[in-house]
Design a protein around this motif. Structure first.
Motif, PDB file in Angstrom:
ATOM      1  N   SER A 173      15.047  38.456  70.566  1.00 37.22           N
ATOM      2  CA  SER A 173      14.929  37.180  71.273  1.00 37.22           C
ATOM      3  C   SER A 173      14.708  36.041  70.294  1.00 37.22           C
ATOM      4  N   LEU A 174      13.993  36.297  69.191  1.00 37.37           N
ATOM      5  CA  LEU A 174      13.827  35.254  68.176  1.00 37.37           C
ATOM      6  C   LEU A 174      15.170  34.936  67.534  1.00 37.37           C
ATOM      7  N   HIS A 175      15.980  35.943  67.285  1.00 31.38           N
ATOM      8  CA  HIS A 175      17.331  35.743  66.765  1.00 31.38           C
ATOM      9  C   HIS A 175      18.097  34.785  67.678  1.00 31.38           C
ATOM     10  N   ARG A 176      18.101  35.073  68.980  1.00 28.63           N
ATOM     11  CA  ARG A 176      18.823  34.222  69.933  1.00 28.63           C
ATOM     12  C   ARG A 176      18.260  32.814  69.949  1.00 28.63           C
ATOM     13  N   TRP A 177      16.938  32.683  69.901  1.00 27.28           N
ATOM     14  CA  TRP A 177      16.316  31.362  69.933  1.00 27.28           C
ATOM     15  C   TRP A 177      16.716  30.540  68.707  1.00 27.28           C
ATOM     16  N   LEU A 178      16.740  31.167  67.542  1.00 29.40           N
ATOM     17  CA  LEU A 178      17.133  30.448  66.325  1.00 29.40           C
ATOM     18  C   LEU A 178      18.570  29.951  66.427  1.00 29.40           C
ATOM     19  N   VAL A 179      19.452  30.770  66.979  1.00 33.00           N
ATOM     20  CA  VAL A 179      20.839  30.340  67.173  1.00 33.00           C
ATOM     21  C   VAL A 179      20.893  29.140  68.123  1.00 33.00           C
ATOM     22  N   GLU A 180      20.089  29.201  69.183  1.00 32.08           N
ATOM     23  CA  GLU A 180      20.035  28.084  70.133  1.00 32.08           C
ATOM     24  C   GLU A 180      19.555  26.800  69.468  1.00 32.08           C
ATOM     25  N   GLN A 181      18.757  26.920  68.415  1.00 32.85           N
ATOM     26  CA  GLN A 181      18.266  25.743  67.693  1.00 32.85           C
ATOM     27  C   GLN A 181      19.291  25.226  66.679  1.00 32.85           C
ATOM     28  N   GLY A 182      20.429  25.901  66.581  1.00 25.63           N
ATOM     29  CA  GLY A 182      21.495  25.428  65.709  1.00 25.63           C
ATOM     30  C   GLY A 182      21.584  26.112  64.355  1.00 25.63           C
ATOM     31  N   TRP A 183      20.786  27.171  64.148  1.00 26.39           N
ATOM     32  CA  TRP A 183      20.823  27.884  62.876  1.00 26.39           C
ATOM     33  C   TRP A 183      21.882  28.978  62.899  1.00 26.39           C
TER      34      TRP A 183
ATOM     35  N   GLN B 147      15.460  48.412  60.098  1.00 26.19           N
ATOM     36  CA  GLN B 147      14.829  49.623  59.589  1.00 26.19           C
ATOM     37  C   GLN B 147      13.456  49.773  60.218  1.00 26.19           C
ATOM     38  N   LYS B 148      13.151  50.990  60.649  1.00 21.37           N
ATOM     39  CA  LYS B 148      11.827  51.328  61.175  1.00 21.37           C
ATOM     40  C   LYS B 148      11.391  50.383  62.294  1.00 21.37           C
ATOM     41  N   GLY B 149      12.355  49.959  63.112  1.00 25.55           N
ATOM     42  CA  GLY B 149      12.031  49.091  64.234  1.00 25.55           C
ATOM     43  C   GLY B 149      11.920  47.627  63.901  1.00 25.55           C
ATOM     44  N   TYR B 150      12.258  47.252  62.682  1.00 25.29           N
ATOM     45  CA  TYR B 150      12.184  45.853  62.256  1.00 25.29           C
ATOM     46  C   TYR B 150      13.580  45.267  62.072  1.00 25.29           C
ATOM     47  N   ARG B 151      13.709  43.996  62.368  1.00 23.94           N
ATOM     48  CA  ARG B 151      14.927  43.239  62.117  1.00 23.94           C
ATOM     49  C   ARG B 151      14.702  42.323  60.920  1.00 23.94           C
ATOM     50  N   VAL B 152      15.621  42.360  59.983  1.00 18.81           N
ATOM     51  CA  VAL B 152      15.612  41.411  58.874  1.00 18.81           C
ATOM     52  C   VAL B 152      16.697  40.382  59.155  1.00 18.81           C
ATOM     53  N   LEU B 153      16.281  39.141  59.359  1.00 21.60           N
ATOM     54  CA  LEU B 153      17.207  38.067  59.720  1.00 21.60           C
ATOM     55  C   LEU B 153      17.465  37.166  58.526  1.00 21.60           C
ATOM     56  N   ARG B 154      18.745  36.875  58.296  1.00 17.69           N
ATOM     57  CA  ARG B 154      19.158  35.925  57.260  1.00 17.69           C
ATOM     58  C   ARG B 154      19.547  34.635  57.960  1.00 17.69           C
ATOM     59  N   VAL B 155      18.854  33.565  57.662  1.00 16.73           N
ATOM     60  CA  VAL B 155      19.015  32.297  58.376  1.00 16.73           C
ATOM     61  C   VAL B 155      19.520  31.226  57.418  1.00 16.73           C
ATOM     62  N   THR B 156      20.598  30.566  57.799  1.00 17.35           N
ATOM     63  CA  THR B 156      21.152  29.464  56.996  1.00 17.35           C
ATOM     64  C   THR B 156      21.526  28.305  57.924  1.00 17.35           C
ATOM     65  N   ARG B 157      21.845  27.199  57.307  1.00 16.48           N
ATOM     66  CA  ARG B 157      22.247  26.022  58.103  1.00 16.48           C
ATOM     67  C   ARG B 157      23.658  26.201  58.656  1.00 16.48           C
TER      68      ARG B 157
END
Length: 201
Positions: free
Chosen positions: A173-183, A191-201
């Motif tokens: 849901s944080l991934h989706r929210w960041l996209v909604e903010q224009g990122w 891995q092990k239940g964690y998401r590693v997100l790469r965020v750029t402009r």
């Protein structure tokens, strides 16, 4: 029991110093820690995944890097050790965490390049080539969103931010929210239940 959390500004619990050992980027670290800070007894599993799966800066990286919610400083120290030409700003509301990060920067010979500060102490004109964070999910969604809205806009035009969030704590849901903010957001690894997100402009 005390009312302290890792996001308490001035922890009152006895420090009970201890050391945390871990390996990142092929280097072994032994850092000082204490009660009253985030993941005081070990490298947090999410932080471990972030340092293992994200693209650590190399020796050619320059400029300013930011660690949001530095705790006792594991991400800060890895960044400083890997990027000796860069300056690392470590932000945390917890004064004990900032003091530990400053001390640990000296352990990795980076005391002159690490600035551990409270959020309001970071100069307004500093922009960052990289932003790193295992963000404090437990402060609540509105506060988390506010924190990211405060710091991500200070990413340089060609900069990159690396975030790690547990899937069961809202990583997708944080991934989706960041996209909604224009990122621009890429799920770089899981891995092990964690998401590693790469965020750029």
């Amino acid at each position: 029991m005390t009312g302290d959390h890792y996001f308490t500004a001035e922890p009152t619990a006895p420090a009970r110093p201890r050391e945390v050992e871990f390996t990142a980027g092929g280097r072994d670290y032994t850092l000082g820690s204490a009660a009253g800070v985030f993941s005081a007894d070990r490298l947090d599993p999410g932080t471990a995944v972030l340092l293992r799966k994200a693209e650590l800066p190399d020796a050619d990286v320059t400029g300013a890097l930011l660690d949001i919610g530095c705790g006792f400083g594991p991400i800060t120290c890895v960044l400083a050790a890997n990027a000796p030409k860069a300056t690392v700003w470590a932000v945390d509301v917890n004064e004990r965490a900032r003091a530990l990060t400053t001390a640990n920067a000296a352990r990795v010979d980076a005391a002159d390049r690490v600035h551990a500060v409270a959020p309001d102490e970071l100069p307004d004109d500093v922009t960052f080539t990289q932003i790193w964070s295992n963000p404090p999910i437990h402060i609540g969604k509105p506060e988390l969103h506010g924190l990211l809205l405060r710091w991500l806009p200070r990413l340089s035009p060609d900069g990159v931010a690396w975030l790690v969030v547990a899937r069961h704590l809202g990583g997708d849901s944080l991934h989706r929210w960041l996209v909604e903010q224009g990122w621009s957001v890429e799920r770089h690894a899981s891995q092990k239940g964690y998401r590693v997100l790469r965020v750029t402009r």
